[in-house]
Design a protein around this motif. Structure first.
Motif, PDB file in Angstrom:
ATOM      1  N   TRP A  62      55.109  17.996  23.713  1.00 54.73           N
ATOM      2  CA  TRP A  62      54.411  17.300  22.583  1.00 54.73           C
ATOM      3  C   TRP A  62      55.829  16.379  22.163  1.00 54.73           C
ATOM      4  O   TRP A  62      55.443  15.245  21.553  1.00 54.73           O
ATOM      5  N   GLN A  63      56.812  16.613  22.129  1.00 55.29           N
ATOM      6  CA  GLN A  63      58.017  15.973  21.612  1.00 55.29           C
ATOM      7  C   GLN A  63      58.278  14.738  22.261  1.00 55.29           C
ATOM      8  O   GLN A  63      58.883  13.825  21.735  1.00 55.29           O
ATOM      9  N   ALA A  64      57.932  14.585  23.648  1.00 59.38           N
ATOM     10  CA  ALA A  64      58.077  13.630  24.459  1.00 59.38           C
ATOM     11  C   ALA A  64      56.774  12.786  24.209  1.00 59.38           C
ATOM     12  O   ALA A  64      56.785  11.422  24.409  1.00 59.38           O
ATOM     13  N   LEU A  65      55.711  13.357  23.949  1.00 60.19           N
ATOM     14  CA  LEU A  65      54.276  12.471  23.829  1.00 60.19           C
ATOM     15  C   LEU A  65      54.245  11.729  22.631  1.00 60.19           C
ATOM     16  O   LEU A  65      54.157  10.351  22.411  1.00 60.19           O
ATOM     17  N   VAL A  66      54.857  11.963  21.596  1.00 62.21           N
ATOM     18  CA  VAL A  66      54.781  11.483  20.389  1.00 62.21           C
ATOM     19  C   VAL A  66      55.257  10.125  19.970  1.00 62.21           C
ATOM     20  O   VAL A  66      54.631   9.179  19.519  1.00 62.21           O
ATOM     21  N   PRO A  67      56.542   9.907  20.473  1.00 59.29           N
ATOM     22  CA  PRO A  67      57.339   8.786  20.357  1.00 59.29           C
ATOM     23  C   PRO A  67      56.605   7.635  21.433  1.00 59.29           C
ATOM     24  O   PRO A  67      56.441   6.270  20.971  1.00 59.29           O
ATOM     25  N   GLU A  68      56.228   8.223  22.512  1.00 55.75           N
ATOM     26  CA  GLU A  68      55.450   7.034  23.232  1.00 55.75           C
ATOM     27  C   GLU A  68      54.097   6.653  22.867  1.00 55.75           C
ATOM     28  O   GLU A  68      53.695   5.587  23.009  1.00 55.75           O
ATOM     29  N   LEU A  69      53.423   7.611  22.162  1.00 55.84           N
ATOM     30  CA  LEU A  69      52.173   7.276  21.488  1.00 55.84           C
ATOM     31  C   LEU A  69      52.384   6.284  20.394  1.00 55.84           C
ATOM     32  O   LEU A  69      51.433   5.445  20.232  1.00 55.84           O
ATOM     33  N   THR A  70      53.411   6.697  19.591  1.00 50.63           N
ATOM     34  CA  THR A  70      53.727   5.783  18.426  1.00 50.63           C
ATOM     35  C   THR A  70      53.931   4.604  18.992  1.00 50.63           C
ATOM     36  O   THR A  70      53.554   3.457  18.459  1.00 50.63           O
ATOM     37  N   ASP A  71      54.900   4.069  20.071  1.00 52.20           N
ATOM     38  CA  ASP A  71      55.106   2.764  20.600  1.00 52.20           C
ATOM     39  C   ASP A  71      53.686   2.365  20.936  1.00 52.20           C
ATOM     40  O   ASP A  71      53.610   1.024  20.823  1.00 52.20           O
ATOM     41  N   ALA A  72      52.996   3.023  21.656  1.00 54.00           N
ATOM     42  CA  ALA A  72      51.730   2.456  22.193  1.00 54.00           C
ATOM     43  C   ALA A  72      50.667   1.963  20.829  1.00 54.00           C
ATOM     44  O   ALA A  72      50.081   0.744  21.161  1.00 54.00           O
ATOM     45  N   LEU A  73      50.575   2.817  19.931  1.00 53.65           N
ATOM     46  CA  LEU A  73      49.855   2.188  18.945  1.00 53.65           C
ATOM     47  C   LEU A  73      50.335   1.058  18.263  1.00 53.65           C
ATOM     48  O   LEU A  73      49.742   0.286  17.954  1.00 53.65           O
TER      49      LEU A  73
END
Length: 541
Positions: free
Chosen positions: A62-73
């Motif tokens: 999850w720690q890796a997904l959250v920043p990538e999801l934030t960038d994608a948003l």
């Protein structure tokens, strides 16, 4: 706090009505190439990263997904200061965090509830075995269909445990979990009633249907991808029953699971069957499985869906004898074991091969190890038992030097069918002596895993482990962000290739699915290094 929520329900309904009236007609979204539209704000709620018993790190965290999801948003029009992230170490904490966020947002007159998108990965508690597959393994948060006042909804009297409750020492803990689920369901339903959109990641919640669901790793798909890669690599479709492939399935189960639950289920199953109540028997067995081995059961179902036909045809056999032509998906318990240490895994493999007191090698062509933790212990024990070579040796067209060259981007690596004689060596006549048979039996097998653990990638490069698999996190983040933007703009999700309709708590919900990614030495550069998941150094190059 529930009473506070109840007091705000009228305001929530009014807000929902106002939001619906004020919603503009659907406009082209940020992904259409036109000027970005205002898509509101997003709040991401994820569990804390799980710790594996081996302390090794799967790629999917999850720690890796959250920043990538934030960038994608952000690429889809959600401004940076409009995206908040929240991490919780338990379902109880997460339900309170979401409840507070929803209630506070509704009460804040400066906030339009209809502009908010909640992205929630339920904090499903994973056991030690399931955690080895990574953080994104799907599960269901059960118990949300109970009433908000704490009653079970099924006529339980005062003093009886609510749904999911147990007698004795476990009651208090279970009641706390049940209350957490009820709180979470109430908060999310309140969010939807107020006009917010809710997108669930990985896990579902009984009693709640989101606006969209993102399906991630699940046991059946993890089983299928390993079994299919085993079929392809060993060329089982071209294998003769006169020279079958020897395959073992090492299916780890939770070391804290109560084995008596399965025994009790079998007893109840037998009693019910003798009374003619077949459905009751099946229900009892399934109930026990849900409590102590639902993941293992579903994983085996995926494996057997692929491998079962080959065992029935006689082109695949089990050296341990635990699997045969009569095995069904209901026999999943036969290949489970407690994988709570490297030694336990190694001993299980040695026992399956019957090599506790023997120096003679048992032929083994493939081991489905289920996850990279188990796979790593398997390869260590194979080496200790004297098996030699690498997975590359099984296909003469692939060499270790070719693997390294491919990963470095110097050459293309093509896989071809695995050649094998029609008859087993010991049945081929006097032309094959005992020395030749021992050399064949001691060949290194295909070993599969899951999780893309950083510390096993070098083992794939050197051919000790044939393949692993993982979630394409970067693509999923792009999908999620696109779905959130379209929902925020009131647009349909029908045109997205990654979206189909799926059943979530009995309701058809737009569901995002991306295929799991199988990684072997032949495509490691393209699947892991080029996208930036790992570096050349991580691969040991």
């Amino acid at each position: 706090m529930l009473s506070r929520m109840t007091a705000l329900c009228a305001a929530a309904v009014a807000a929902a009505t106002l939001a619906a009236c004020a919603s503009p007609a659907a406009e082209p979204g940020p992904d259409s190439g036109e000027e970005p539209r205002f898509v509101g704000s997003a709040a991401i709620f994820t569990p804390s990263d799980g710790l594996t018993i081996s302390q090794r790190t799967p790629l999917n965290k999850w720690q890796a997904l959250v920043p990538e999801l934030t960038d994608a948003l952000g690429e889809q029009g959600f401004e940076g200061d409009a995206v908040s992230t929240h991490t919780s170490d338990s379902l109880d904490r997460q339900s309170r965090d979401i409840q507070d966020f929803v209630v506070d947002s509704i009460a804040d007159e400066s906030v339009e509830a209809g502009d908010i998108t909640l992205i929630v990965a339920p904090a499903v508690e994973q056991d030690d075995s399931t955690r080895q597959y990574g953080d994104y393994v799907s599960g269901e948060v059960a118990g949300g269909d109970a009433a908000d006042d704490g009653s079970s909804g099924d006529g339980a009297s005062d003093g009886e445990a609510s749904e999911g409750g147990t007698d004795g020492d476990g009651t208090e803990e279970t009641d706390e979990e049940t209350q957490a689920v009820q709180r979470l369901v109430s908060a999310l339903n309140l969010a939807k009633d107020s006009g917010m959109r809710v997108v669930l990641l990985s896990g579902t919640i009984r009693g709640f249907a989101p606006d969209a669901y993102v399906r991630m790793s699940d046991a059946r798909r993890i089983g299928v991808i390993q079994a299919q890669n085993m079929v392809d690599k060993l060329n089982l479709d071209g294998t003769s029953p006169d020279n079958p492939k020897a395959i073992e399935i090492l299916l780890p189960r939770d070391p804290s699971a109560d084995d008596d639950a399965d025994d009790d289920a079998d007893e109840e199953s037998g009693d019910a069957a003798s009374d003619g109540s077949a459905s009751d028997a099946e229900g009892s067995a399934d109930e026990a499985a849900d409590g102590s081995g639902a993941f293992a059961r579903e994983a085996f179902a995926g494996i057997w869906e692929v491998l079962g036909p080959y065992f029935r045809e006689g082109t695949a056999v089990s050296p341990s004898g635990l699997l045969d032509a009569d095995t069904t998906q209901d026999d999943w318990r036969s290949v489970t074991f407690v994988a709570d240490s490297d030694e336990a895994i190694a001993d299980e493999l040695t026992g399956r091969l019957g090599m506790e007191d023997s120096q003679t090698h048992t032929r083994i062509d493939g081991v489905i190890a289920m996850n990279d933790y188990v796979a790593s212990a398997v390869t260590d024990r194979l080496a200790a038992l004297g098996y030699t070579g690498t997975s590359a040796d099984i296909n003469p067209s692939i060499t270790i030097s070719g693997i390294v060259g491919n990963i470095a981007g110097q050459v293309d690596l093509q896989k071809e069918a695995v050649p094998d004689p029609i008859k087993a060596p010991e049945e081929a006549g006097d032309e094959t002596d005992e020395t030749d048979i021992e050399q064949i039996n001691s060949r290194w097998p295909i070993v599969t895993g899951y999780g893309a653990y950083l510390d096993v990638i070098p083992q794939i490069v050197n051919g000790q482990q044939w393949m692993t698999a993982f979630e394409d996190r970067k693509t999923l983040c792009q999908d999620i962000a696109q779905v959130c933007a379209r929902l925020a703009l009131g647009q349909s999700l029908d045109g997205l290739d990654c979206v189909t309709q799926g059943d979530v708590d009995g309701v058809q919900v737009p569901t995002v699915t991306e295929p799991l990614v199988a990684v072997s030495a032949s495509n490691l550069k393209e699947t892991l290094i080029d996208p930036g998941y790992i570096t050349l150094a991580d691969a040991g190059l």
